[in-house]
Design a protein around this motif. Structure first.
Motif: not given
Length: 292
Positions: A206, A210, A227, A231, A234-235, A257, A261
């Motif tokens: 990720c 980014r 981040l 994101d 999602r984490y 996810w 990615l």
């Protein structure tokens, strides 16, 4: 502090001081003791203090470079104990002297022979960043440390294509193992795999996508600042208590996810992508029979 406006460049300290007076005093004391110890040829700090991110919870981390022929007789613990009284001191699994001072500050000290130790610094490029090497060096008697540490002044982000491929492959492999462990009903092991093995690779991929690689070696560090909110959400969906239904649900969210990615990396950098394998792993996580 948010690094999203300049995500690939880590913060640079404006001075040698941190936001932790206690740590500043300990660093100053280490500089004083090192200068008075003739067997030491150099002392190099690393960690949060050297990049201007130290606070009241930060550790003191340093390499102590001892004259090669004096290393066998150098008592690292006795030297460090002169900084402040110790409540714990031991050699950890990585061969590093780990200590806890009387004020609960942690410390890590690599006590190494100067010759091979300083020569090794060149191999740190791309992993260790010292934006101001002169602030990180507390002692350098012969100039070797200054020359070696100077090569770490420029920040080197990871090479994207090979790194993204490696991370995508790691995620597929370890998530497949996670699926098998879950199918066996090993809740604790699955929980540990998800949070300690899969998550760091996921966060690194990720960050790579980014352009936020300043905290590469510890990808969870400052993630709330580094981040985007999407994101982070999602984490959070990939985390769970160590109960089987919750770990199963988190594992499915995690793999969803990871696949996104990996697909994003493939679209951007042309990395390899295995949709059939990915679908079969998703099927295993859902308790279905894979098609492959």
């Amino acid at each position: 502090m948010s690094h999203l406006s300049s995500p690939s460049t880590p913060p640079s300290p404006s001075s040698a001081c941190s936001a932790s007076p206690a740590l500043d005093r300990r660093v100053a004391r280490l500089r004083e003791l090192a200068a008075a110890e003739p067997r030491l040829t150099g002392v190099l700090l690393y960690g949060s203090w050297t990049v201007g991110e130290a606070d009241a919870h930060s550790d003191i981390e340093a390499y102590l470079y001892v004259e090669d022929d004096a290393l066998a007789g150098f008592d690292g613990r006795a030297f460090v104990e002169r900084l402040a009284p110790l409540r714990l001191a031991y050699t950890n699994l990585y061969g590093v002297l780990a200590v806890v001072f009387d004020d609960l500050m942690r410390g890590e000290f690599h006590v190494v022979a100067a010759g091979p130790g300083i020569a090794e610094i060149d191999s740190w490029r791309g992993m260790v960043h010292l934006p101001r090497p002169e602030a990180a060096m507390l002692l350098d008697r012969d100039g070797r440390l200054t020359e070696a540490a100077g090569g770490l002044a420029a920040f080197q982000p990871p090479e994207p294509v090979e790194t993204a491929q490696q991370l995508a492959d790691e995620l597929a492999n370890w998530t497949l193992m996670l699926a098998h462990v879950l199918a066996r009903g090993e809740t604790g092991r699955a929980h540990a795999l998800l949070h300690t093995v899969v998550a760091p690779f996921q966060l690194q991929l990720c960050r790579l996508l980014r352009g936020s690689t300043a905290h590469w070696l510890t990808p969870s560090r400052a993630m709330e600042a580094d981040l985007p909110a999407a994101d982070l959400a999602r984490y959070r969906a990939t985390t769970a208590a160590a109960r089987l239904p919750e770990v199963r649900a988190a594992a499915r969210q995690s793999w969803r996810w990871s696949r996104e990615l990996a697909a994003e990396a493939a679209a951007r950098w042309g990395t390899g992508f295995a949709p059939e394998l990915h679908a079969d792993i998703a099927a295993l996580l859902a308790g279905q029979e894979p098609t492959g």
